[in-house]
Scaffold this motif. Sequence first.
Motif, PDB file in Angstrom:
ATOM      1  N   GLU A   1      -3.956   3.097   4.817  1.00 18.67           N
ATOM      2  CA  GLU A   1      -4.727   2.833   3.716  1.00 18.67           C
ATOM      3  C   GLU A   1      -4.878   4.224   3.208  1.00 18.67           C
ATOM      4  OE1 GLU A   1      -9.910   2.875   3.278  1.00 18.67           O
ATOM      5  OE2 GLU A   1      -8.907   2.968   5.312  1.00 18.67           O
ATOM      6  N   TYR A   2      -4.647   3.222   0.923  1.00 16.89           N
ATOM      7  CA  TYR A   2      -4.789   3.638  -0.285  1.00 16.89           C
ATOM      8  C   TYR A   2      -5.756   3.806  -0.690  1.00 16.89           C
ATOM      9  CZ  TYR A   2       0.525   3.940   1.067  1.00 16.89           C
ATOM     10  OH  TYR A   2       1.575   4.006   1.896  1.00 16.89           O
ATOM     11  N   THR A   3      -5.692   4.786  -1.104  1.00 22.91           N
ATOM     12  CA  THR A   3      -7.471   4.686  -1.730  1.00 22.91           C
ATOM     13  C   THR A   3      -6.982   4.190  -3.744  1.00 22.91           C
ATOM     14  OG1 THR A   3      -6.417   6.893  -3.228  1.00 22.91           O
ATOM     15  CG2 THR A   3      -8.377   7.080  -0.801  1.00 22.91           C
ATOM     16  N   ASN A   4      -5.909   4.193  -4.121  1.00 20.80           N
ATOM     17  CA  ASN A   4      -4.973   3.879  -5.486  1.00 20.80           C
ATOM     18  C   ASN A   4      -4.052   2.975  -5.181  1.00 20.80           C
ATOM     19  OD1 ASN A   4      -3.444   6.242  -7.077  1.00 20.80           O
ATOM     20  ND2 ASN A   4      -5.275   6.740  -5.883  1.00 20.80           N
ATOM     21  N   ASP A   5      -4.176   2.348  -6.004  1.00 23.65           N
ATOM     22  CA  ASP A   5      -1.898   1.443  -6.220  1.00 23.65           C
ATOM     23  C   ASP A   5      -1.582   2.710  -7.041  1.00 23.65           C
ATOM     24  OD1 ASP A   5      -3.494  -0.840  -5.651  1.00 23.65           O
ATOM     25  OD2 ASP A   5      -2.654  -1.258  -7.394  1.00 23.65           O
ATOM     26  N   ASP A   6      -1.621   4.210  -7.324  1.00 23.57           N
ATOM     27  CA  ASP A   6      -0.941   4.819  -7.771  1.00 23.57           C
ATOM     28  C   ASP A   6       0.078   5.978  -6.968  1.00 23.57           C
ATOM     29  OD1 ASP A   6      -1.651   4.571 -10.480  1.00 23.57           O
ATOM     30  OD2 ASP A   6      -2.900   6.150 -10.399  1.00 23.57           O
ATOM     31  N   ASP A   7      -0.526   5.929  -5.735  1.00 26.14           N
ATOM     32  CA  ASP A   7      -0.165   6.457  -4.831  1.00 26.14           C
ATOM     33  C   ASP A   7       0.339   5.531  -3.624  1.00 26.14           C
ATOM     34  OD1 ASP A   7      -1.988   8.921  -5.399  1.00 26.14           O
ATOM     35  OD2 ASP A   7      -3.604   8.318  -3.971  1.00 26.14           O
TER      36      ASP A   7
END
Length: 285
Positions: free
Chosen positions: A256-262
Amino acid sequence: MISGLKDIINDFDTFILDQWGVLHNGGDAFPNAVATLEFLQQHHKKVVILSNSGNTHNFSYQRLTDSGIRRDLYIDVLTSGDHMRHNFKQGKFDHLGTNALVFGWGEGINGTVLEDCGLTSVVIEEASFIMCYGVERGTVADYQIDLDIAFARGLEMVVSNPDLVAMRPDGGLNLCPGSIAMAYADMGGTVHWHGKPQAQIYAMCHTLLGGWDNAIAVGDSLEHDIRGANTAGIASLFLTTGIHADDLTAKMANKEYTNDDDLVADLSREFDVMPSHYIDWFQVD
């Protein structure tokens, strides 16, 4: 993430564009490609297409025209095939001789590479090296017997296109010569690479354009476009809808990623590279 090139248009005087995965996938130009090239032209940017294609720039001119991209929208094309031919003409491979075991695209579609490089196609027992510029057989495994014999004989390999795969118009992936070359390198064979991410092709590009102040490379391959830009010391723009689209989707399914940057940073670290920016498609906004 940027929404389009309008976000960075004032930061760069030169845009070095990949061809496949950025402008087209072997068929018609992507919906926003022409408009984005026109946008760069309107802002007086230098635009060059740097392509890992074993063919010459002349072949790319025709492919781009066939896709709907006008010749006036870019200064020139430089290919990995141009890079390889340059090295043959400069004498870099004189020590290899001229008798080549050829891995090509098949009868009638091999182009002029042998003529351009002064080579003769021979059977493996008579070969002094391997010329790898196409994939006629279905898988890398189909080349393994030849690779085993070549390795036992100590033959070196010259590869004109280092890409592992290329996207088709239907979104699928085709095997490219780089996959065969990588297998040979993994065996311990000597491989002479051309195109991105080799530093020499960026130097050739710099000369072709008469230099630049601030350049950015745009592409969909972390291994070739982004690594090449990192190696050349220029900025980069990674397109997430290209050959790594499935990789990104798979990572999202497993974590699970909190944002696309990560997400993009995580995948980039696997290749030990880092893009300056990323975007979904080559577009203005």
